[in-house]
Design a protein around this motif. Structure first.
Motif, short mmCIF file in Angstrom:
data_model
loop_
_atom_site.label_atom_id
_atom_site.label_comp_id
_atom_site.label_asym_id
_atom_site.label_seq_id
_atom_site.Cartn_x
_atom_site.Cartn_y
_atom_site.Cartn_z
N GLU A 199 0.73 -1.19 0.05
CA GLU A 199 -0.02 0.05 -0.02
C GLU A 199 0.87 1.18 -0.02
N LYS A 255 -5.13 -0.30 -1.76
CA LYS A 255 -5.34 -1.39 -0.96
C LYS A 255 -5.39 -2.70 -1.61
N ASP A 257 -6.06 -6.67 -0.99
CA ASP A 257 -6.94 -7.77 -0.19
C ASP A 257 -6.99 -9.26 -0.95
N SER A 264 -7.08 -2.11 -5.00
CA SER A 264 -7.64 -0.90 -5.31
C SER A 264 -6.48 -0.10 -5.45
#
Length: 408
Positions: A199, A255, A257, A264
């Motif tokens: 990130e 982000k 995940d 993202s």
């Protein structure tokens, strides 16, 4: 034993072997031989028989244009006898039949192990692709690529990596899939890339596809989403207004995940913000052109650069008194403003419209009306005037005494 006798016995033994072979050859037998000649539509094979056999092109392999595509002169082959006619010296063989049997055994092993292997596209037919795996293999259109392909005409001759998807020996059905291979590789690479992404990291990617809600950007073989609100510092109605498929763009990782397999990204976060750019673009007392974005009771917000809005307080809108900004302004209107105070660190700028205009001249003051003339004041030493009551009584009595006597 003389040499002559030995040679005779050897010749008799050879003739006997040949006779044994002639007697034993029959339809369905498997034989081995050597390609001795190639013709357009067949290959000639020597199998040690009294005459050579032929393998028609259709019995060499599927989807061939000529025999040279399958075999070469001098190559050893294994074939099955399809028909034999000694009277016409006609011996027809099939290499494909043997290849097919061997292929089934190999395909069954590949199906169990899920091993990836290579095939060459022989033909493109309606609904998919035909390949040679020792027999006819079929790759449905939906199993060729991860994405939709409209036209497969340029796939002929390509080498593909596939796995066996379905086998049905009874119906001679072989279904293969390249998509499964690509999907597995994609997922493995996705996990690797996602493990490496951090990130806040800034990287360059390629816009793969656009949707109404954003743009998918390839960052090392994995797609991440740039939401439409993260494309630019200015408002973007739809992604296609700002980017196109194939564009190289710089993005910032917002982000990662791994559990959901989502990344993202932001394009605008990887670019200088509007206030950072404004810091070197504007100075106090500059007069610039802006657009009225919003009107509120206490003033108007004017955009002087994309993403940079400043407040024109109601007291700075007009030289004349106004009750509301709407009396003189409307949203979307272009206006000139003076920068009163620029503070990029706090993302605040104070503006004035009235200071870009000359103040109207003050109305002339009305002249005062002349005062009414007053009666001249009597001299205080006038003997006929007394300022006390007693003096006043005496003077009146003296003046009107003779007349008052008449009323007594």
């Amino acid at each position: 034993m003389s040499e002559e006798i030995k040679n005779q016995e050897a010749a008799e033994a050879a003739n006997q072997d040949e006779l044994d072979q002639i007697v034993s050859l029959k339809k369905g037998d498997t034989v081995k031989g050597t390609i001795v000649k190639l013709e357009d539509n067949q290959a000639v094979v020597s199998i040690g028989y009294k005459y050579d056999g032929v393998i028609p092109i259709r019995e060499l392999s599927s989807g061939l244009d000529n025999a040279e595509e399958a075999v070469q002169v001098g190559q050893e082959v294994e074939a099955r006898i399809i028909s034999i006619d000694d009277g016409k010296e006609k011996l027809v063989l099939s290499k494909r039949a043997i290849d097919s049997e061997n292929a089934w055994e190999k395909l069954e092993q590949l199906f169990e192990s899920k091993e990836v292997f290579e095939v060459v596209v022989n033909d493109v037919v309606k609904g998919g692709i035909v390949v040679d795996v020792g027999l006819r293999g079929f790759i449905p259109a939906s199993m060729v690529e991860r994405h939709f392909v409209e036209d497969f005409s340029d796939y002929k001759g390509r080498t593909l990596r596939v796995v066996v998807k379905e086998l049905d020996r009874e119906n001679n059905k072989v279904i293969l899939s390249q998509k499964d291979v690509l999907e597995a590789e994609f997922e493995a690479n996705k996990l690797k890339v996602m493990a490496e992404l951090k990130e806040g990291q800034e990287i360059v990617g390629t816009v793969q596809r656009l949707t109404q809600f954003g743009a998918f950007v390839d960052v090392g073989g994995v797609d991440g989403l740039v939401h439409v609100s993260e494309i630019a510092w200015t408002h973007v109605d739809k992604p296609s207004d700002a980017v196109s498929e194939g564009d190289q763009v710089k993005v910032k990782v917002l982000k990662v995940d791994p559990e959901k397999g989502k990344i993202s990204l932001s394009m605008k976060a990887a670019q200088p913000g509007p206030w950072e750019s404004a810091a070197g673009q504007f100075n106090n007392n500059d007069i610039v052109t802006g657009v009225v974005k919003r009107l509120v009771n206490f003033g108007a917000f004017v955009e002087i650069a994309p993403g940079v809005e400043g407040l024109v307080h109601i007291s700075q809108i007009s030289h004349k008194h106004i009750g509301t900004p709407q009396e003189v302004l409307e949203e979307g209107q272009e206006v000139k403003v003076k920068i009163l105070e620029m503070n990029p660190s706090e993302k605040r700028v104070s503006l004035s419209i009235k200071e870009t205009e000359e103040a109207p001249e003050a109305a002339p003051k009305a002249e005062r009306a002349p005062r009414a003339s007053r009666a001249p004041r009597e001299e205080l030493n006038n003997p006929n005037v007394s300022l006390n009551n007693s003096g006043l009584s005496i003077t009146l009595g003296e003046r009107f005494g003779d007349k008052l006597n008449k009323f007594k």
